[in-house]
Design an enzyme around this catalytic site. Sequence first.
Site, short mmCIF file in Angstrom:
data_model
loop_
_atom_site.label_atom_id
_atom_site.label_comp_id
_atom_site.label_asym_id
_atom_site.label_seq_id
_atom_site.Cartn_x
_atom_site.Cartn_y
_atom_site.Cartn_z
N MET A 30 0.84 -1.19 0.00
CA MET A 30 0.00 0.00 0.00
C MET A 30 0.88 1.25 0.00
O MET A 30 0.43 2.35 0.32
CB MET A 30 -0.94 0.00 1.21
CG MET A 30 -1.90 -1.19 1.17
SD MET A 30 -3.47 -0.91 1.98
CE MET A 30 -2.94 -0.66 3.65
N GLY A 31 2.16 1.06 -0.35
CA GLY A 31 3.08 2.21 -0.44
C GLY A 31 3.61 2.64 0.91
O GLY A 31 3.58 1.88 1.87
N LEU A 33 6.76 3.02 1.61
CA LEU A 33 7.67 1.88 1.74
C LEU A 33 8.78 2.13 2.75
O LEU A 33 9.31 3.23 2.84
CB LEU A 33 8.28 1.55 0.37
CG LEU A 33 7.26 1.29 -0.74
CD1 LEU A 33 7.98 0.96 -2.04
CD2 LEU A 33 6.28 0.18 -0.37
N HIS A 37 9.52 -3.50 3.42
CA HIS A 37 9.03 -3.74 2.05
C HIS A 37 10.20 -4.05 1.12
O HIS A 37 10.10 -4.90 0.25
CB HIS A 37 8.33 -2.49 1.51
CG HIS A 37 7.06 -2.13 2.22
ND1 HIS A 37 6.95 -1.02 3.02
CD2 HIS A 37 5.84 -2.72 2.21
CE1 HIS A 37 5.73 -0.95 3.50
NE2 HIS A 37 5.04 -1.95 3.03
N GLY A 149 5.12 -9.73 4.22
CA GLY A 149 5.88 -9.61 5.46
C GLY A 149 5.25 -10.45 6.56
O GLY A 149 4.04 -10.46 6.74
N GLU A 150 6.12 -11.13 7.32
CA GLU A 150 5.65 -11.95 8.44
C GLU A 150 5.07 -11.10 9.57
O GLU A 150 4.39 -11.62 10.45
CB GLU A 150 6.82 -12.77 8.98
CG GLU A 150 6.52 -14.23 9.07
CD GLU A 150 7.78 -15.04 9.29
OE1 GLU A 150 8.69 -14.58 10.00
OE2 GLU A 150 7.83 -16.15 8.74
N MET A 186 9.26 -2.73 11.88
CA MET A 186 9.07 -1.63 10.92
C MET A 186 7.64 -1.68 10.38
O MET A 186 7.11 -2.74 10.08
CB MET A 186 10.06 -1.77 9.77
CG MET A 186 11.45 -1.47 10.24
SD MET A 186 12.61 -1.31 8.89
CE MET A 186 14.13 -1.15 9.82
N SER A 187 7.03 -0.52 10.30
CA SER A 187 5.64 -0.42 9.86
C SER A 187 5.37 1.01 9.41
O SER A 187 5.90 1.96 9.99
CB SER A 187 4.72 -0.76 11.04
OG SER A 187 3.40 -0.34 10.75
O1 PAF Z 1 -0.01 -5.70 3.75
C1 PAF Z 1 -0.44 -4.80 3.00
O2 PAF Z 1 0.20 -3.80 2.74
C2 PAF Z 1 -1.84 -4.95 2.41
O3 PAF Z 1 -2.69 -5.58 3.29
C3 PAF Z 1 -1.82 -5.67 1.04
C4 PAF Z 1 -1.34 -7.09 1.16
C5 PAF Z 1 -0.94 -4.90 0.07
C6 PAF Z 1 -3.24 -5.70 0.47
O4 PAF Z 1 -3.76 -4.42 0.29
#
Ligand code: PAF
Length: 282
Positions: A30-31, A33, A37, A149-150, A186-187
Amino acid sequence: MQTISTIDGLREIRREWQLAGKSIGFVPTMGNLHAGHLSLVEAAKEHADIVVVSIFVNPLQFGADEDLDNYPRTLEADSEHLSKLGVDVLFTPSVEAIYPRGLEQQTFVEVPGISYMICGASRPGHFRGVATIVSKLFNMVQPNSAFFGEKDYQQVQVIKAMVTDLSMNLSVHAIPTMRHNDGLAMSSRNGYLTEDERQIAPMIYQTIIRIREQIESGRRDFNQLINTENTLLAQSGFKPDYIEIRDAFTLQPASFEGKELVILIAAFLGKTRLIDNIQVTL
Ligand code: PAF
């Protein structure tokens, strides 16, 4: 790196790759990053000839009380990172392209059971939104492998179940969580934390590490253990949503004899909901 925003454009280039016999690795995002990511992209590069990354903030997975409009959108910086990493295609579809008949009319994918517990109980409809968008993106990109990501442990289990249930022809890879030096996972959501909140946020990780140590040293009074840790979190300024000790595969409550477990946690710090998890093999 090519940036493509239409489904037709993506399908055209996808046909060329297919004719050339190339394998495709896919990283849906979802960007906004971060290094987590980027580690998914690195893993995709190791597995596949071509790497596609999508950036799409999916309205279908946000609840009515969740802040879709303020979700950080940082396309320019994201695009720069991905280009430097050697990504082949960045796919950036619009909401209209993805949901041409509107959100209300959208056919959806629901993975029963596993979608309703833990995070799914706190965020009703969330995993339906995730399963729907991920299956749509899989139909568009048609990857041989996909990377998640886990940190979003339950999401990975939902997607694996969906891939099995719908006989999708791709492999799903879960990549270990990237952490800051102080342990915080990280989030994109970390960006919402105030300076003070950021200081105490790593307690989430310390909590699951402490629980893991207790389990490893033989403790099996899971409820008592969880109650104690919930109290400690609340005393430190968190509003705990859940702490769970579950079977790592089914996500059912852990049995005393369980050997492959996962500890999952979600807690609010101010307005920010943080999640984390860690696996325990006994
Ligand atoms: O983990 C994410 O960023 C979202 O849930 C995903 C897998 C891109 C789906 O929108």
